[in-house]
Design a protein around this motif. Structure first.
Motif, PDB file in Angstrom:
ATOM      1  N   VAL A 168      32.683  66.585  19.701  1.00 52.04           N
ATOM      2  CA  VAL A 168      33.990  67.003  20.218  1.00 52.04           C
ATOM      3  C   VAL A 168      34.923  67.192  19.034  1.00 52.04           C
ATOM      4  O   VAL A 168      34.696  66.628  17.960  1.00 52.04           O
ATOM      5  CB  VAL A 168      34.618  65.967  21.173  1.00 52.04           C
ATOM      6  CG1 VAL A 168      33.905  65.926  22.497  1.00 52.04           C
ATOM      7  CG2 VAL A 168      34.647  64.590  20.538  1.00 52.04           C
ATOM      8  N   ASN A 169      35.967  67.971  19.255  1.00 51.92           N
ATOM      9  CA  ASN A 169      36.973  68.134  18.219  1.00 51.92           C
ATOM     10  C   ASN A 169      37.882  66.911  18.241  1.00 51.92           C
ATOM     11  O   ASN A 169      38.505  66.606  19.257  1.00 51.92           O
ATOM     12  CB  ASN A 169      37.782  69.403  18.457  1.00 51.92           C
ATOM     13  CG  ASN A 169      38.693  69.704  17.303  1.00 51.92           C
ATOM     14  OD1 ASN A 169      39.316  68.802  16.733  1.00 51.92           O
ATOM     15  ND2 ASN A 169      38.767  70.964  16.934  1.00 51.92           N
ATOM     16  N   VAL A 170      37.949  66.218  17.124  1.00 53.33           N
ATOM     17  CA  VAL A 170      38.664  64.946  17.093  1.00 53.33           C
ATOM     18  C   VAL A 170      40.160  65.146  17.337  1.00 53.33           C
ATOM     19  O   VAL A 170      40.821  64.313  17.951  1.00 53.33           O
ATOM     20  CB  VAL A 170      38.361  64.199  15.773  1.00 53.33           C
ATOM     21  CG1 VAL A 170      39.067  64.791  14.605  1.00 53.33           C
ATOM     22  CG2 VAL A 170      38.701  62.728  15.886  1.00 53.33           C
ATOM     23  N   PHE A 171      40.696  66.315  16.935  1.00 51.96           N
ATOM     24  CA  PHE A 171      42.134  66.551  17.132  1.00 51.96           C
ATOM     25  C   PHE A 171      42.482  66.832  18.586  1.00 51.96           C
ATOM     26  O   PHE A 171      43.567  66.483  19.049  1.00 51.96           O
ATOM     27  CB  PHE A 171      42.612  67.681  16.215  1.00 51.96           C
ATOM     28  CG  PHE A 171      42.462  67.343  14.767  1.00 51.96           C
ATOM     29  CD1 PHE A 171      43.218  66.316  14.207  1.00 51.96           C
ATOM     30  CD2 PHE A 171      41.536  67.988  13.978  1.00 51.96           C
ATOM     31  CE1 PHE A 171      43.060  65.966  12.875  1.00 51.96           C
ATOM     32  CE2 PHE A 171      41.368  67.641  12.644  1.00 51.96           C
ATOM     33  CZ  PHE A 171      42.138  66.627  12.093  1.00 51.96           C
ATOM     34  N   VAL A 172      41.549  67.458  19.301  1.00 50.64           N
ATOM     35  CA  VAL A 172      41.780  67.681  20.732  1.00 50.64           C
ATOM     36  C   VAL A 172      41.880  66.340  21.449  1.00 50.64           C
ATOM     37  O   VAL A 172      42.782  66.101  22.264  1.00 50.64           O
ATOM     38  CB  VAL A 172      40.640  68.543  21.335  1.00 50.64           C
ATOM     39  CG1 VAL A 172      40.722  68.572  22.846  1.00 50.64           C
ATOM     40  CG2 VAL A 172      40.690  69.950  20.769  1.00 50.64           C
ATOM     41  N   ILE A 173      40.952  65.426  21.115  1.00 50.22           N
ATOM     42  CA  ILE A 173      40.946  64.113  21.770  1.00 50.22           C
ATOM     43  C   ILE A 173      42.182  63.306  21.356  1.00 50.22           C
ATOM     44  O   ILE A 173      42.836  62.676  22.194  1.00 50.22           O
ATOM     45  CB  ILE A 173      39.652  63.344  21.412  1.00 50.22           C
ATOM     46  CG1 ILE A 173      38.415  64.162  21.789  1.00 50.22           C
ATOM     47  CG2 ILE A 173      39.617  61.989  22.088  1.00 50.22           C
ATOM     48  CD1 ILE A 173      38.166  64.282  23.257  1.00 50.22           C
TER      49      ILE A 173
END
Lengths: 308, 259
Positions: free
Chosen positions: A12-17
């Motif tokens: 997953v994209n860490v910034f989205v989370i």
């Protein structure tokens, strides 16, 4: 930056989370609710497997409610005795909820159970809150004094046996309704990945008339303990707790919550409840739209067993 | 256990290959292990191969070779569910459980498969093409019933969307008439376990050789550690997760303390 989630088994994209955690943390700081009821659906919409989402919410909620509980503890706005009674009910409900969760997951109906429960729960709570806050707003507009509780009048459930005195809350009630409500919230928490603050806070205020200054602290304390139990139960039975996902969400949400709490200080009580009610109803409608509309893709495929 | 499974699989497909001619197939992979670490977003498996003709046999005969490379992930039961109207709601109603279906499948060939193997029955027997990856129903005559076809095509469609199923009719490149190369992309969300590279050599619509080469996709580094702990010591794992969460919660209350 992509990060691989070891239990969800996907990158997953860490910034989205982080961003999602921060946005929900902001809302939870603003309203004093956990925000799990917003985060669970959003993570599921992102494509994360719903069992992992629900199970990993538990440690995330535990961490963020500790922050809040500590703040209320310092202000002495926390009724430990009342919280402990609620925890007992919450633990029973959590255990039942985890068992139900695993049974539904096997039968393939977990998704529809989650969706229908969200619609019912959010619709009901949101509707009640909306009606109440609209009345309150109308009352302040017309300048009428808020209705006062008549001294000496008791509701039926307050007369049940096993009465207990809660000094800090100034309460003398039967513990049966307290246990029933907290058990139900523990159950919902384990199945839906929510802390249940958005049910417990209004329940304590409207049903038990716990003073507003101790309600949020006590509710956070109860949520903290039930979510620790939920994490352990999910970790040992469904093996779906993703520590990496929980940590990233938590980092986002603790920061968001601080800004939310500051923003919340500038909003008036009735407007504040009205806003929360509208938001809860919006999530319920979003879910209802999903089940009532013919989906574009009618099929879903799930890997039920793999040989490793 | 893994070795036994690989051998069994090899034994299963070996009789079908029945090489009547004198070609042998040599296949090697770029790696026998793809490790998944915290920055894993997918990896490639490169298949190199050569067709070796026996000395003396079939000499002077210029044959045109076709290659189908099928990379298959670990097999598992996959349930496909169909939502149907229940009153005003759309709810999962019908379901078809496919047993022993690969969780990942890449079918690469040097030209479209119907040209390589025009016989549909042969394609089904060799599982050439995405539509044949899920095993046929116990009663083979039901294979083409509308409902069965719907569920099968839904499975392929859903897996293709996740990039777990892919078909590339130009995925095999011949570097010389007998040497070829193919690259399959393993996406980040690919399941872990034992994979197999099934290479089938065709000529003139007839299978002449087949090989199976295994490789593994496994977690490495901290990811392997976390996933293993979650399975092996769930209580300690749960306690550690709670401890981390509480630590961050406490840290935030210290950082943002306003009194």
């Amino acid at each position: 930056m992509e990060v691989y989630l070891p239990i969800a088994e996907m990158p997953v994209n860490v910034f989205v989370i982080l961003g999602l955690g921060a946005a929900v943390g902001f809302i939870s700081g603003l309203f004093g609710v956990g925000g799990g009821f917003l985060l669970t659906p959003m993570l599921i919409f992102l494509g994360l497997p719903s069992p992992v989402v629900v199970a990993s919410q538990a440690p995330q909620i535990a961490g963020s409610s500790l922050t809040g509980a500590l703040a209320y503890w310092r202000k002495k706005a926390l009724d430990v005795k009342l919280g402990t009674v609620l925890i007992v009910g919450g633990l029973i409900g959590t255990q039942l909820g985890v068992m139900f969760f695993n049974a539904m997951r096997e039968s393939g109906q977990l998704d529809i159970v989650i969706v229908l429960s969200y619609i019912t729960l959010l619709g009901l709570v949101g509707g009640l809150m909306l009606a109440e806050s609209l009345r309150a707003v109308a009352r302040t507009r017309s300048g009428a004094p808020p209705p006062r509780r008549t001294v000496g009048r008791h509701r039926w459930y307050e007369g049940l046996p096993f009465k207990m005195r809660f000094h800090r809350s100034g309460l003398y009630v039967s513990i049966i309704p307290l246990l029933v409500i907290s058990c139900g919230i523990g159950f919902a928490g384990a199945v839906l990945g929510i802390g249940g603050g958005f049910i417990l806070v209004p329940a304590l205020i409207y049903i038990f008339r716990v003073p507003a200054n101790v309600v949020v602290g006590t509710s956070l304390f109860q949520i903290l303990c039930t979510m620790i139990a939920a994490t352990l139960l999910h970790a040992t039975s469904s093996h779906a707790v993703d520590a990496v996902l929980a940590t990233v969400l938590l980092i986002g949400s603790v920061f968001g919550a601080q800004f939310g709490a500051r923003a919340g200080a500038n909003i008036r009580g009735e407007h504040f409840r009205l806003l929360l009610a509208l938001m809860i109803l919006a999530v319920a409608l979003r879910f209802a739209y999903d089940v009532l509309n013919k989906p574009e893709e009618l099929f879903t495929a799930t890997l039920t067993e793999t040989a490793r | 256990m893994r070795l036994v499974r690989a051998l069994l699989l090899a034994a299963l497909i070996a009789p079908a290959a029945a090489p009547a001619t004198a070609e042998t197939l040599l296949v090697t992979l770029s790696t026998d292990k793809i490790g998944i670490s915290s920055n894993f977003t997918g990896g490639d498996i490169v298949v190199f191969g050569a067709v070796q003709r026996d000395e003396g046999a079939g000499e002077g005969l210029e044959r045109r070779y076709d290659i189908v490379v099928t990379v298959r992930g670990p097999r598992g039961a996959t349930t496909v569910r169909e939502k149907r109207a229940l009153g005003p709601m759309w709810v999962n109603r019908a379901a078809r459980k496919f047993i022993a279906t690969p969780a990942y499948a890449a079918v690469l060939s040097n030209r479209p498969i119907p040209y390589i193997a025009p016989d549909a029955e042969l394609r089904q027997r060799y599982a050439l093409g995405l539509e044949y990856q899920a095993p046929p129903p116990s009663d083979p005559s039901r294979m083409w019933e509308p409902e069965e076809v719907q569920f099968r095509s839904a499975l392929v469609r859903l897996r293709e969307k996740q990039k777990l199923f892919l078909e590339e009719p130009d995925g095999v490149k011949f570097l010389s008439p007998t040497v070829f190369r193919a690259t399959a992309r393993i996406p980040g969300g690919a399941p872990l376990g034992l994979y197999g590279v099934d290479v089938a050599l065709f000529s003139g619509g007839v299978p002449i050789a087949r090989t199976l080469t295994p490789f593994a996709v496994q977690k490495s580094g901290s990811e392997a550690f976390i996933a293993n702990e979650a399975r092996r010591r769930p209580l300690q794992y749960g306690l550690a997760t709670v401890a981390i969460a509480l630590f961050f919660g406490w840290l935030a209350s210290v950082i943002f303390r306003r009194d």
